[in-house]
Scaffold this motif. Structure first.
Motif, PDB file in Angstrom:
ATOM      1  N   MET A  61       0.834  -0.836  -0.101  1.00 60.94           N
ATOM      2  CA  MET A  61      -0.376  -0.292   0.036  1.00 60.94           C
ATOM      3  C   MET A  61       0.817   1.263   0.170  1.00 60.94           C
ATOM      4  SD  MET A  61      -3.226   0.969   2.722  1.00 60.94           S
ATOM      5  CE  MET A  61      -3.751   2.658   2.892  1.00 60.94           C
ATOM      6  N   VAL A  62       0.608   2.588  -0.824  1.00 55.84           N
ATOM      7  CA  VAL A  62       1.405   3.686  -0.508  1.00 55.84           C
ATOM      8  C   VAL A  62       0.687   4.433  -0.185  1.00 55.84           C
ATOM      9  CG1 VAL A  62       1.311   5.751  -2.320  1.00 55.84           C
ATOM     10  CG2 VAL A  62       1.632   2.904  -3.445  1.00 55.84           C
ATOM     11  N   SER A  63       2.051   4.418   0.703  1.00 55.35           N
ATOM     12  CA  SER A  63       1.804   5.642   1.977  1.00 55.35           C
ATOM     13  C   SER A  63       1.633   7.324   1.507  1.00 55.35           C
ATOM     14  CB  SER A  63       1.773   5.723   3.311  1.00 55.35           C
ATOM     15  OG  SER A  63       2.312   7.156   4.079  1.00 55.35           O
ATOM     16  N   LEU A  64       1.083   8.472   1.846  1.00 56.54           N
ATOM     17  CA  LEU A  64       0.682  10.217   1.042  1.00 56.54           C
ATOM     18  C   LEU A  64       1.296  10.851   2.718  1.00 56.54           C
ATOM     19  CD1 LEU A  64      -3.029   9.857   0.666  1.00 56.54           C
ATOM     20  CD2 LEU A  64      -0.990   9.130  -0.794  1.00 56.54           C
ATOM     21  N   LEU A  65       2.202   9.547   3.133  1.00 58.59           N
ATOM     22  CA  LEU A  65       2.806  10.660   4.278  1.00 58.59           C
ATOM     23  C   LEU A  65       3.715  10.921   3.536  1.00 58.59           C
ATOM     24  CD1 LEU A  65       2.467  11.840   7.532  1.00 58.59           C
ATOM     25  CD2 LEU A  65       3.649   9.850   7.816  1.00 58.59           C
ATOM     26  N   CYS A  66       4.432  12.348   3.610  1.00 55.29           N
ATOM     27  CA  CYS A  66       6.085  12.460   2.955  1.00 55.29           C
ATOM     28  C   CYS A  66       6.612  13.549   3.645  1.00 55.29           C
ATOM     29  CB  CYS A  66       5.709  12.876   1.807  1.00 55.29           C
ATOM     30  SG  CYS A  66       4.447  14.602   1.585  1.00 55.29           S
ATOM     31  N   CYS A  67       5.841  14.348   4.797  1.00 59.83           N
ATOM     32  CA  CYS A  67       6.891  15.425   5.609  1.00 59.83           C
ATOM     33  C   CYS A  67       6.344  14.798   7.376  1.00 59.83           C
ATOM     34  CB  CYS A  67       6.928  16.478   5.374  1.00 59.83           C
ATOM     35  SG  CYS A  67       5.096  16.857   5.627  1.00 59.83           S
ATOM     36  N   GLY A  68       7.164  15.035   8.496  1.00 62.38           N
ATOM     37  CA  GLY A  68       6.863  14.522  10.190  1.00 62.38           C
ATOM     38  C   GLY A  68       6.189  15.581  10.516  1.00 62.38           C
ATOM     39  N   PRO A  69       5.692  15.177  11.419  1.00 64.20           N
ATOM     40  CA  PRO A  69       4.598  16.209  12.162  1.00 64.20           C
ATOM     41  C   PRO A  69       4.691  17.728  13.051  1.00 64.20           C
ATOM     42  CG  PRO A  69       6.021  14.422  13.878  1.00 64.20           C
ATOM     43  CD  PRO A  69       6.352  14.416  12.660  1.00 64.20           C
ATOM     44  N   LYS A  70       6.636  18.293  12.827  1.00 63.69           N
ATOM     45  CA  LYS A  70       6.980  19.224  13.399  1.00 63.69           C
ATOM     46  C   LYS A  70       6.511  19.898  11.730  1.00 63.69           C
ATOM     47  CE  LYS A  70       9.459  18.064  16.999  1.00 63.69           C
ATOM     48  NZ  LYS A  70      11.318  18.335  17.404  1.00 63.69           N
ATOM     49  N   MET A  71       7.021  19.161  10.476  1.00 62.86           N
ATOM     50  CA  MET A  71       7.398  20.382   9.545  1.00 62.86           C
ATOM     51  C   MET A  71       5.502  20.438   8.910  1.00 62.86           C
ATOM     52  SD  MET A  71       9.272  19.236   5.647  1.00 62.86           S
ATOM     53  CE  MET A  71       8.898  20.151   4.287  1.00 62.86           C
ATOM     54  N   ALA A  72       4.509  19.419   9.450  1.00 63.87           N
ATOM     55  CA  ALA A  72       3.714  19.982   8.688  1.00 63.87           C
ATOM     56  C   ALA A  72       2.948  20.673   9.717  1.00 63.87           C
ATOM     57  CB  ALA A  72       2.514  18.469   9.081  1.00 63.87           C
ATOM     58  N   ALA A  73       3.098  20.443  10.386  1.00 60.44           N
ATOM     59  CA  ALA A  73       2.361  21.878  12.355  1.00 60.44           C
ATOM     60  C   ALA A  73       3.349  23.268  11.727  1.00 60.44           C
ATOM     61  CB  ALA A  73       2.849  21.314  13.379  1.00 60.44           C
ATOM     62  N   CYS A  74       3.981  23.785  11.197  1.00 54.54           N
ATOM     63  CA  CYS A  74       4.995  24.851  10.386  1.00 54.54           C
ATOM     64  C   CYS A  74       3.929  25.240   9.426  1.00 54.54           C
ATOM     65  CB  CYS A  74       6.393  24.056  10.495  1.00 54.54           C
ATOM     66  SG  CYS A  74       7.832  25.672  10.223  1.00 54.54           S
ATOM     67  N   GLY A  75       4.293  24.350   8.434  1.00 49.38           N
ATOM     68  CA  GLY A  75       3.516  24.745   7.059  1.00 49.38           C
ATOM     69  C   GLY A  75       1.833  25.198   7.632  1.00 49.38           C
ATOM     70  N   LEU A  76       1.499  24.410   8.118  1.00 47.24           N
ATOM     71  CA  LEU A  76       0.026  24.995   8.227  1.00 47.24           C
ATOM     72  C   LEU A  76       0.017  25.985   9.272  1.00 47.24           C
ATOM     73  CD1 LEU A  76      -2.603  23.890   8.569  1.00 47.24           C
ATOM     74  CD2 LEU A  76      -2.023  23.096  11.388  1.00 47.24           C
ATOM     75  N   VAL A  77       1.142  26.312   9.919  1.00 46.14           N
ATOM     76  CA  VAL A  77       1.438  27.530  11.248  1.00 46.14           C
ATOM     77  C   VAL A  77       1.270  28.939   9.424  1.00 46.14           C
ATOM     78  CG1 VAL A  77       2.108  29.015  12.635  1.00 46.14           C
ATOM     79  CG2 VAL A  77       1.587  27.105  12.891  1.00 46.14           C
ATOM     80  N   LEU A  78       2.416  28.356   8.760  1.00 44.29           N
ATOM     81  CA  LEU A  78       2.864  29.131   8.092  1.00 44.29           C
ATOM     82  C   LEU A  78       1.696  29.333   7.100  1.00 44.29           C
ATOM     83  CD1 LEU A  78       6.745  28.567   7.657  1.00 44.29           C
ATOM     84  CD2 LEU A  78       5.703  30.279   7.962  1.00 44.29           C
ATOM     85  N   SER A  79       0.816  28.486   6.584  1.00 48.08           N
ATOM     86  CA  SER A  79       0.103  29.140   5.457  1.00 48.08           C
ATOM     87  C   SER A  79      -1.156  30.030   6.412  1.00 48.08           C
ATOM     88  CB  SER A  79      -0.750  27.587   5.239  1.00 48.08           C
ATOM     89  OG  SER A  79       0.230  27.150   4.310  1.00 48.08           O
ATOM     90  N   ALA A  80      -1.477  29.679   7.817  1.00 50.45           N
ATOM     91  CA  ALA A  80      -2.866  30.755   8.069  1.00 50.45           C
ATOM     92  C   ALA A  80      -2.748  31.865   7.794  1.00 50.45           C
ATOM     93  CB  ALA A  80      -2.981  30.293   9.075  1.00 50.45           C
ATOM     94  N   TRP A  81      -1.177  31.912   7.994  1.00 45.68           N
ATOM     95  CA  TRP A  81      -0.298  33.743   8.402  1.00 45.68           C
ATOM     96  C   TRP A  81       0.025  34.022   6.951  1.00 45.68           C
ATOM     97  CZ3 TRP A  81       0.345  37.107  12.223  1.00 45.68           C
ATOM     98  CH2 TRP A  81       0.288  38.216  11.773  1.00 45.68           C
ATOM     99  N   GLY A  82      -0.092  33.874   6.291  1.00 43.28           N
ATOM    100  CA  GLY A  82       0.415  33.910   4.894  1.00 43.28           C
ATOM    101  C   GLY A  82      -0.967  34.211   4.206  1.00 43.28           C
ATOM    102  N   VAL A  83      -2.253  33.344   4.961  1.00 40.50           N
ATOM    103  CA  VAL A  83      -3.451  33.838   4.145  1.00 40.50           C
ATOM    104  C   VAL A  83      -3.729  34.857   4.541  1.00 40.50           C
ATOM    105  CG1 VAL A  83      -6.227  33.011   4.000  1.00 40.50           C
ATOM    106  CG2 VAL A  83      -4.058  31.496   3.465  1.00 40.50           C
ATOM    107  N   VAL A  84      -3.979  34.989   6.117  1.00 37.86           N
ATOM    108  CA  VAL A  84      -4.257  36.179   6.971  1.00 37.86           C
ATOM    109  C   VAL A  84      -3.728  37.681   6.674  1.00 37.86           C
ATOM    110  CG1 VAL A  84      -4.571  37.232   9.059  1.00 37.86           C
ATOM    111  CG2 VAL A  84      -4.800  35.010   9.473  1.00 37.86           C
TER     112      VAL A  84
END
Length: 78
Positions: free
Chosen positions: A1-24
């Motif tokens: 089965m192919v995994s869609l997971l390609c980055c760790g939890p810290k990188m994913a959380a950082c991307g989420l925070v940066l995205s929210a800040w950029g949109v705002v």
């Protein structure tokens, strides 16, 4: 089965925070008209900001998916 997971939890959380800040910040930048002679240029820049905000939203969605996949991985039996 192919995994869609390609980055760790810290990188994913950082991307989420940066995205929210950029949109705002980029959506907020569109408010308020300037003088008539620079309004056309301002309007073009505001469209560019909305395009960038859309890209940040896509990155945020990707980061959110990665965060959820990382949490699911933590609960799986090894």
């Amino acid at each position: 089965m192919v995994s869609l997971l390609c980055c760790g939890p810290k990188m994913a959380a950082c991307g989420l925070v940066l995205s929210a800040w950029g949109v705002v910040m980029l959506v907020r930048d569109r408010e308020g008209p300037g003088p008539e002679r620079i309004y056309r240029l301002y309007e073009q820049v505001s469209y560019n900001c909305f395009i960038a905000a859309g890209l940040y939203a896509l990155l945020g969605g990707f980061s959110l998916c990665q965060t959820r996949l990382n949490k699911r991985k933590e609960y799986m039996v090894r």
